[in-house]
Enzyme design. Structure first.
Site, PDB file in Angstrom:
ATOM      1  N   ASP A  24      35.902 -41.982  28.456  1.00  0.00           N
ATOM      2  CA  ASP A  24      37.264 -42.164  28.995  1.00  0.00           C
ATOM      3  C   ASP A  24      38.227 -41.122  28.536  1.00  0.00           C
ATOM      4  O   ASP A  24      38.950 -40.827  29.440  1.00  0.00           O
ATOM      5  CB  ASP A  24      37.575 -43.367  28.871  1.00  0.00           C
ATOM      6  CG  ASP A  24      37.042 -44.842  29.769  1.00  0.00           C
ATOM      7  OD1 ASP A  24      36.109 -44.122  30.380  1.00  0.00           O
ATOM      8  OD2 ASP A  24      37.290 -45.720  29.534  1.00  0.00           O
ATOM      9  N   MET A  30      36.467 -42.739  34.997  1.00  0.00           N
ATOM     10  CA  MET A  30      36.298 -43.591  33.721  1.00  0.00           C
ATOM     11  C   MET A  30      35.077 -45.028  33.858  1.00  0.00           C
ATOM     12  O   MET A  30      35.438 -45.772  34.343  1.00  0.00           O
ATOM     13  CB  MET A  30      37.592 -44.135  33.230  1.00  0.00           C
ATOM     14  CG  MET A  30      38.484 -42.952  32.836  1.00  0.00           C
ATOM     15  SD  MET A  30      39.891 -43.605  32.412  1.00  0.00           S
ATOM     16  CE  MET A  30      41.014 -42.163  32.120  1.00  0.00           C
ATOM     17  N   ALA A  32      31.129 -46.346  32.579  1.00  0.00           N
ATOM     18  CA  ALA A  32      30.322 -46.420  31.365  1.00  0.00           C
ATOM     19  C   ALA A  32      29.117 -45.706  31.561  1.00  0.00           C
ATOM     20  O   ALA A  32      28.614 -44.976  30.558  1.00  0.00           O
ATOM     21  CB  ALA A  32      29.856 -47.881  31.394  1.00  0.00           C
ATOM     22  N   HIS A 156       9.771 -54.512  53.484  1.00  0.00           N
ATOM     23  CA  HIS A 156      10.321 -55.586  54.108  1.00  0.00           C
ATOM     24  C   HIS A 156      10.270 -56.892  53.587  1.00  0.00           C
ATOM     25  O   HIS A 156       8.964 -57.250  53.203  1.00  0.00           O
ATOM     26  CB  HIS A 156      10.064 -55.443  55.674  1.00  0.00           C
ATOM     27  CG  HIS A 156      10.584 -56.638  56.571  1.00  0.00           C
ATOM     28  ND1 HIS A 156      11.744 -56.526  57.190  1.00  0.00           N
ATOM     29  CD2 HIS A 156      10.051 -57.910  56.950  1.00  0.00           C
ATOM     30  CE1 HIS A 156      11.873 -57.570  57.948  1.00  0.00           C
ATOM     31  NE2 HIS A 156      10.845 -58.359  57.814  1.00  0.00           N
TER      32      HIS A 156
HETATM   33  C1  LIG Z   1      37.791 -54.712  32.389  1.00  0.00           C
HETATM   34  C2  LIG Z   1      36.887 -53.498  32.613  1.00  0.00           C
HETATM   35  C3  LIG Z   1      35.799 -53.354  33.177  1.00  0.00           C
HETATM   36  C4  LIG Z   1      35.027 -52.483  33.228  1.00  0.00           C
HETATM   37  N1  LIG Z   1      33.905 -52.541  34.230  1.00  0.00           N
HETATM   38  C5  LIG Z   1      33.106 -51.347  34.256  1.00  0.00           C
HETATM   39  C6  LIG Z   1      31.673 -51.630  34.974  1.00  0.00           C
HETATM   40  O1  LIG Z   1      31.785 -52.609  35.757  1.00  0.00           O
HETATM   41  N2  LIG Z   1      31.027 -50.383  35.077  1.00  0.00           N
HETATM   42  C7  LIG Z   1      31.533 -49.263  34.455  1.00  0.00           C
HETATM   43  O2  LIG Z   1      30.742 -48.334  34.559  1.00  0.00           O
HETATM   44  N3  LIG Z   1      32.464 -49.231  33.683  1.00  0.00           N
HETATM   45  C8  LIG Z   1      33.488 -50.274  33.603  1.00  0.00           C
HETATM   46  N4  LIG Z   1      34.511 -50.121  32.778  1.00  0.00           N
HETATM   47  C9  LIG Z   1      35.019 -48.809  32.252  1.00  0.00           C
HETATM   48  C10 LIG Z   1      33.912 -48.718  30.971  1.00  0.00           C
HETATM   49  O3  LIG Z   1      34.278 -49.753  30.063  1.00  0.00           O
HETATM   50  C11 LIG Z   1      34.365 -47.368  30.345  1.00  0.00           C
HETATM   51  O4  LIG Z   1      34.429 -46.401  31.236  1.00  0.00           O
HETATM   52  C12 LIG Z   1      33.458 -46.897  28.997  1.00  0.00           C
HETATM   53  O5  LIG Z   1      33.440 -48.119  28.158  1.00  0.00           O
HETATM   54  C13 LIG Z   1      33.988 -45.835  28.058  1.00  0.00           C
HETATM   55  O6  LIG Z   1      33.190 -45.648  27.349  1.00  0.00           O
HETATM   56  P1  LIG Z   1      33.924 -44.859  26.125  1.00  0.00           P
HETATM   57  O7  LIG Z   1      32.628 -44.720  24.997  1.00  0.00           O
HETATM   58  O8  LIG Z   1      34.639 -43.672  26.414  1.00  0.00           O
HETATM   59  O9  LIG Z   1      35.219 -45.818  25.536  1.00  0.00           O
HETATM   60  P2  LIG Z   1      35.089 -47.073  24.812  1.00  0.00           P
HETATM   61  O10 LIG Z   1      33.966 -47.872  25.294  1.00  0.00           O
HETATM   62  O11 LIG Z   1      36.525 -47.757  25.239  1.00  0.00           O
HETATM   63  O12 LIG Z   1      34.835 -46.987  23.508  1.00  0.00           O
HETATM   64  C14 LIG Z   1      35.841 -46.526  22.517  1.00  0.00           C
HETATM   65  C15 LIG Z   1      35.342 -47.107  21.150  1.00  0.00           C
HETATM   66  O13 LIG Z   1      36.381 -46.370  20.309  1.00  0.00           O
HETATM   67  C16 LIG Z   1      37.066 -47.486  19.472  1.00  0.00           C
HETATM   68  N5  LIG Z   1      38.107 -46.841  18.965  1.00  0.00           N
HETATM   69  C17 LIG Z   1      39.308 -46.591  19.280  1.00  0.00           C
HETATM   70  N6  LIG Z   1      40.374 -46.066  18.630  1.00  0.00           N
HETATM   71  C18 LIG Z   1      39.517 -45.960  17.663  1.00  0.00           C
HETATM   72  C19 LIG Z   1      40.013 -45.292  16.228  1.00  0.00           C
HETATM   73  N7  LIG Z   1      41.094 -44.906  15.693  1.00  0.00           N
HETATM   74  N8  LIG Z   1      39.027 -45.271  15.171  1.00  0.00           N
HETATM   75  C20 LIG Z   1      37.927 -45.689  15.523  1.00  0.00           C
HETATM   76  N9  LIG Z   1      37.563 -46.403  16.441  1.00  0.00           N
HETATM   77  C21 LIG Z   1      38.321 -46.272  17.461  1.00  0.00           C
HETATM   78  C22 LIG Z   1      37.165 -48.607  20.376  1.00  0.00           C
HETATM   79  O14 LIG Z   1      37.498 -49.841  19.703  1.00  0.00           O
HETATM   80  C23 LIG Z   1      35.858 -48.603  21.168  1.00  0.00           C
HETATM   81  O15 LIG Z   1      34.911 -49.145  20.486  1.00  0.00           O
HETATM   82  C24 LIG Z   1      35.325 -51.383  32.842  1.00  0.00           C
HETATM   83  C25 LIG Z   1      36.655 -51.247  31.792  1.00  0.00           C
HETATM   84  C26 LIG Z   1      37.218 -52.280  31.737  1.00  0.00           C
HETATM   85  C27 LIG Z   1      38.484 -52.275  30.802  1.00  0.00           C
END
Ligand SMILES: Cc1cc2nc3c(=O)[nH]c(=O)nc-3n(C[C@H](O)[C@H](O)[C@H](O)COP(=O)(O)OP(=O)(O)OC[C@H]3O[C@@H](n4cnc5c(N)ncnc54)[C@H](O)[C@@H]3O)c2cc1C
Length: 177
Positions: A24, A30, A32, A156
């Site tokens: 993200d 954005m 997963a 099917h």
């Molecule tokens: C309600 C919701 C529903 C979603 N549903 C979907 C879905 O159905 N399908 C889909 O593909 N995507 C979905 N998403 C989006 C998906 O969750 C994100 O795109 C994905 O999690 C991004 O991964 P990431 O590793 O970039 O960030 P994140 O998963 O947010 O991981 C970042 C991590 O960094 C940690 N962190 C933050 N700051 C610090 C710091 N200073 N020091 C140490 N650690 C820190 C956080 O605690 C977190 O664990 C959804 C998002 C939300 C909010």
């Protein structure tokens, strides 16, 4: 920076040497599965492999009722890019599996180039269509043409038959309409 996101290149490299950004904080979309694919690629880069993040499409799914799937270009985005496209839609009202699921609303739509039938995008609405997102993404990554999907035998009764029928319809050969 690239707006609110950290600017990255095709290898998720930031402006700092040996610092990569994935997920993200690197901007849209954005999702997963994008974050995971980027992370896997960066791990391989760090391990010394040659990789680039260059997907044809990343599926976007809304897990609503009914579900929504968008993969690749929509008719509007294709038109905005000046592409001459065929757009064809097949309704779940004419799909046997949708009938057994008692959910006949929704459709599968395909967008393909008119000149060579290369598939550019898929959209679907309906019960369980999130499961079709893999087939949609695969067809785009493999450079499938309408004839490839239309000529594949689909089991099917499955919702996937609507995918084949959409491709058949784009070619003017839909069987169940
Ligand atoms: C309600 C919701 C529903 C979603 N549903 C979907 C879905 O159905 N399908 C889909 O593909 N995507 C979905 N998403 C989006 C998906 O969750 C994100 O795109 C994905 O999690 C991004 O991964 P990431 O590793 O970039 O960030 P994140 O998963 O947010 O991981 C970042 C991590 O960094 C940690 N962190 C933050 N700051 C610090 C710091 N200073 N020091 C140490 N650690 C820190 C956080 O605690 C977190 O664990 C959804 C998002 C939300 C909010």
């Amino acid at each position: 920076m690239n707006g609110a996101a950290i600017a990255i290149d095709a290898r998720c490299q930031t402006s700092m040497r040996n610092v990569w950004a994935i997920g993200d904080l690197s901007g849209e979309p954005m999702l997963a599965h994008r974050a995971m694919a980027q992370g896997e690629m960066v791990a391989e880069l760090i391990a010394g492999h040659s990789r680039e993040f260059n997907p044809v499409a990343i599926a976007a799914v809304c897990f609503t009722d009914p579900e929504l799937v968008v993969v690749g270009k929509t008719p509007d985005t294709a038109q905005q890019e000046g592409l001459d496209c065929i757009v064809a839609q097949f309704p779940f009202a004419a799909n046997g599996r949708a009938m057994t699921l008692e959910s006949r609303s929704g459709f599968v739509r395909v967008v393909a180039r008119r000149d060579n039938h290369l598939i550019l995008g898929w959209q679907a609405v309906g019960v369980g269509v999130s499961e079709l997102s893999s087939a949609f993404a695969q067809s785009l990554e493999m450079g499938a043409r309408l004839e490839d999907v239309a000529g594949t035998i689909h089991a099917h009764p499955t919702l996937g038959e609507a995918v084949q029928e959409a491709a058949l319809r784009a070619l003017g050969h839909a069987l169940h309409l």
